[in-house]
Design a protein around this motif. Sequence first.
Motif, mmCIF file in Angstrom:
data_model
loop_
_atom_site.group_PDB
_atom_site.id
_atom_site.type_symbol
_atom_site.label_atom_id
_atom_site.label_comp_id
_atom_site.label_asym_id
_atom_site.label_seq_id
_atom_site.Cartn_x
_atom_site.Cartn_y
_atom_site.Cartn_z
ATOM 1 N N VAL A 232 -6.433 1.830 8.355
ATOM 2 C CA VAL A 232 -6.117 0.878 9.423
ATOM 3 C C VAL A 232 -7.383 0.264 9.987
ATOM 4 O O VAL A 232 -7.446 -0.942 10.265
ATOM 5 N N ARG A 233 -8.434 1.083 10.150
ATOM 6 C CA ARG A 233 -9.700 0.570 10.673
ATOM 7 C C ARG A 233 -10.289 -0.476 9.720
ATOM 8 O O ARG A 233 -10.786 -1.530 10.152
ATOM 9 N N ALA A 234 -10.236 -0.213 8.413
ATOM 10 C CA ALA A 234 -10.749 -1.182 7.435
ATOM 11 C C ALA A 234 -9.939 -2.475 7.466
ATOM 12 O O ALA A 234 -10.495 -3.579 7.361
ATOM 13 N N PHE A 235 -8.604 -2.360 7.629
ATOM 14 C CA PHE A 235 -7.780 -3.567 7.707
ATOM 15 C C PHE A 235 -8.105 -4.373 8.964
ATOM 16 O O PHE A 235 -8.204 -5.611 8.904
ATOM 17 N N ASN A 236 -8.261 -3.699 10.077
ATOM 18 C CA ASN A 236 -8.594 -4.412 11.317
ATOM 19 C C ASN A 236 -9.916 -5.149 11.190
ATOM 20 O O ASN A 236 -10.065 -6.294 11.645
ATOM 21 N N GLU A 237 -10.909 -4.496 10.579
ATOM 22 C CA GLU A 237 -12.205 -5.156 10.397
ATOM 23 C C GLU A 237 -12.083 -6.343 9.455
ATOM 24 O O GLU A 237 -12.695 -7.399 9.691
#
Length: 454
Positions: A232-237
């Motif tokens: 999720v963190r990679a997608f948000n970035e």
Amino acid sequence: MKLLPKSFSGQLALLLFLALLVAQIVTFVLFAGERMRAAQQSYQESVVERAITLKRLLQDIPPAMHGRLLEAASEPRVKFWGSDKPSTRGGRDKVSDFLATELAVALQLPRGSVRVAIGVERPGDRPHWWSFRDGRPPPPQRIGWFKAAIALEGGGWMNIATAPPPGPRPFGRPLFVSLLISTVATLVAAMLVARRIVRPMRALADAAEGLGRGEAVGALPETGPEEARRSVRAFNEMRERLDRFVRDRTHMLAAISHDLRTPLTSLRLRAELLDDVEMREKMIETVEEMQHMTEATLAFVRADQAEEETRSIDLAALVDSLAADLVELGQSIAVTEAARPVVRGRTVALRRAIRNVIENAVRYGERAHVTVDMTQTPSEARVLVEDDGPGLPEGDLERVFEPFVRGEASRSRETGGIGLGLAVARSILRSHGGDIWLENRPSGGLRVVMTLPA
């Protein structure tokens, strides 16, 4: 493989159930074996104690009563009887020797006064567990679980023959009750864990699909296990970088467009002051074309942005409304509805894409025939736009989707426009998860195929 569940929670529950089932079966088999050995040991000790008690009683009563006492002490699984000779010659294995020694020590008799045999008595015989329910001793060549002969002080022998002890059932109601309770508890725990894992992944998949369709997607909450949080963190970035890139590019082109207005306005004013009428008209036409190209370029870039809310759209109704507006403007358009698919999208953007295609068909082919239907798969809607024009060379069917490339050779906007209509249409359709391509009709003319997820 077709019967396997597709979801992660279903596969996890099935895997845990199978593992639990195997573990329960192995545990119950081992437990039943231990109980069987404990029961055999207890049974053996009980028979030995009864034999010791009978041996002592036989010493205190007259020999005439020995038979009645031994018969009264017998039961279906243990048989006692007297004889002049021992009923067994004794075994030659460790277990037989152990039991014979145990009986001899308990009865305070010499080792040769006690004979014990385990298993078959004659080499080559198969094991046979004799039943004493008929009240008769086993045949001489067969023995039960074990067979013993104890010498009496007054002469004769006290013989013992036993059937195997009744062992516990390795499987039964306890197994199924325990398996049921363990299965329910494991499945509940598995579903809770799976939901905790799947919830952020499902939200991530929905957000990624929406982002691929050009929808406005906010930052996702970072919940669940560490692996899910990292995804999720990679997608948000990634989403933030894409938004920043598109926003910076749009701002840059908007600034360029704004800055070009001043020199273009100045050129137009100077052109108006020219005395040569022909030169003045050509210069004004060139300035107007530059202004249209600047505005079209900015509109093309903004088409990539999600400025409109995504909603469910009746595609056939959208095409009907668009065609009705164009017919009122004097264009020749016919619509055929083979289906009424519903799609998710941005109404204004889709209307612009389909309008660009229909206007091209009317401009180059004089009339347009629009068909709304479904493809062979129920998950995809299709809009066909056909015209009666000259078509295009095969090499230009893909090239016309490039910005500022036109199918008409002249640069006049009256006959061919700027050359951004198909490029904008493709950008909009692909941002909705669909696509567009061109085909030459066998009977002549061009066919434009537009697809969208239904």
